[in-house]
Design a protein around this motif. Sequence first.
Motif, short mmCIF file in Angstrom:
data_model
loop_
_atom_site.label_atom_id
_atom_site.label_comp_id
_atom_site.label_asym_id
_atom_site.label_seq_id
_atom_site.Cartn_x
_atom_site.Cartn_y
_atom_site.Cartn_z
N ALA A 147 0.83 -1.21 0.00
CA ALA A 147 0.00 0.00 0.00
C ALA A 147 0.87 1.26 0.00
CB ALA A 147 -0.93 0.00 1.21
N GLY A 148 0.53 2.19 -0.86
CA GLY A 148 1.31 3.42 -0.94
C GLY A 148 0.55 4.53 -1.62
N VAL A 149 0.94 5.76 -1.28
CA VAL A 149 0.37 6.95 -1.92
C VAL A 149 1.51 7.87 -2.32
CG1 VAL A 149 -1.80 6.83 -0.64
CG2 VAL A 149 0.12 8.14 0.30
N ALA A 150 1.22 8.80 -3.20
CA ALA A 150 2.25 9.73 -3.67
C ALA A 150 1.65 11.07 -4.05
CB ALA A 150 2.98 9.14 -4.86
N ASP A 151 2.41 12.11 -3.80
CA ASP A 151 2.16 13.45 -4.34
C ASP A 151 3.51 13.96 -4.81
OD1 ASP A 151 -0.43 14.46 -4.48
OD2 ASP A 151 -0.55 14.69 -2.30
N PHE A 152 3.61 14.39 -6.04
CA PHE A 152 4.88 14.85 -6.59
C PHE A 152 4.89 16.37 -6.65
CE2 PHE A 152 4.47 10.56 -8.75
CZ PHE A 152 5.27 9.92 -7.80
N LEU A 153 5.59 16.96 -5.68
CA LEU A 153 5.62 18.41 -5.52
C LEU A 153 7.04 18.87 -5.21
CD1 LEU A 153 2.53 18.72 -3.16
CD2 LEU A 153 2.59 19.50 -5.54
N PRO A 154 7.37 20.12 -5.59
CA PRO A 154 8.66 20.68 -5.17
C PRO A 154 8.78 20.73 -3.66
CG PRO A 154 7.63 22.04 -6.87
CD PRO A 154 6.59 21.07 -6.42
N VAL A 155 10.01 20.73 -3.16
CA VAL A 155 10.23 20.76 -1.72
C VAL A 155 9.49 21.91 -1.07
CG1 VAL A 155 11.97 21.06 0.07
CG2 VAL A 155 12.48 19.63 -1.90
N GLU A 156 9.63 23.10 -1.65
CA GLU A 156 9.04 24.28 -1.00
C GLU A 156 7.53 24.32 -1.09
OE1 GLU A 156 10.24 25.81 -5.16
OE2 GLU A 156 10.86 24.27 -3.73
N GLU A 157 6.94 23.47 -1.90
CA GLU A 157 5.47 23.43 -2.03
C GLU A 157 4.86 22.22 -1.34
OE1 GLU A 157 4.27 23.83 -6.10
OE2 GLU A 157 5.64 25.51 -6.46
N THR A 158 5.68 21.42 -0.69
CA THR A 158 5.18 20.25 0.01
C THR A 158 4.78 20.65 1.43
OG1 THR A 158 6.60 18.76 -1.27
CG2 THR A 158 5.72 17.92 0.81
N SER A 159 3.49 20.66 1.69
CA SER A 159 3.01 21.04 3.02
C SER A 159 3.27 19.91 4.01
CB SER A 159 1.50 21.33 2.98
OG SER A 159 0.78 20.14 2.72
N PHE A 160 3.26 20.26 5.29
CA PHE A 160 3.45 19.23 6.31
C PHE A 160 2.30 18.23 6.28
CE2 PHE A 160 3.24 17.58 10.73
CZ PHE A 160 4.46 16.93 10.73
N ALA A 161 1.11 18.72 5.96
CA ALA A 161 -0.05 17.82 5.86
C ALA A 161 0.17 16.79 4.75
CB ALA A 161 -1.32 18.62 5.59
N THR A 162 0.72 17.22 3.63
CA THR A 162 1.03 16.29 2.54
C THR A 162 2.11 15.31 2.96
OG1 THR A 162 0.41 17.87 0.81
CG2 THR A 162 1.95 16.12 0.19
#
Length: 250
Positions: free
Chosen positions: A84-99
């Motif tokens: 089981a896994g999930v992913a969000d591909f975002l730049p470091v500075e746009e990755t929220s703590f919630a993500t």
Amino acid sequence: MTQKIALVTGAARGIGLATSKLFIEQGWKVAMIDRDGDELTQATSAMTDGKAFIFDVSVPQQVDQMIDDVLSEFGRIDAVINNAGVADFLPVEETSFATWRRIMETNLDGVFLVSQAAIPALKETKGAIVNIGSISGLRASTLRVAYGTSKAAVIHMTKQQAAELGEYGIRANCVCPGPVKTKLAMAVHSTDIISAYLDAMPLGRYGTENEIAEVILFLCSDKASFVTGQTIATDGGFESTGVGLPALRK
């Protein structure tokens, strides 16, 4: 001869579903775990040896109940495949703590929780754990600060499990897929992305879900009885070669 039981998380689609089907073909019964109840129910509707268990691996109470239900149904667990896994591909500075936390809860916490809850049953069978990492846990890439870090942690957790559980006869290994030809990958990978991947891989193609499943099955089988603590990149050579230089190969 006792029929073996595999527990596969993230089994409603992709590598998890392909793995479940392959285990069933080889005579196993499979406890198929996913939090997407509709998709999981559909996937298991025509199966006789694959049973759906709708649980979220990131929730400790659900994991405990899941293990209880699987043991009530099958009486034993011979292999745990933490897919089981999930992913969000975002730049470091746009990755929220919630993500960040959402990805860690499933990709890392889920592996810890499921493995830990299954240890008593695996002691009884001298079973196997196979954690699904990723090429992104072996080499850094853009837009993967949370996903890649979660998978790198899974790789190390696998080594910890092997070191601590070996005395009980429990083996733990990690499979790290490279680019795999799933419906999701084909939907989000542009022509340029596909070309870049192909240029970087010695085998020059995407893998298939079934090719990943074959490695997982091997690691859970008696054929791998002396293999533990290993990380196997199933990636067409992507990780081993670093930077692809297709011009030099021609």
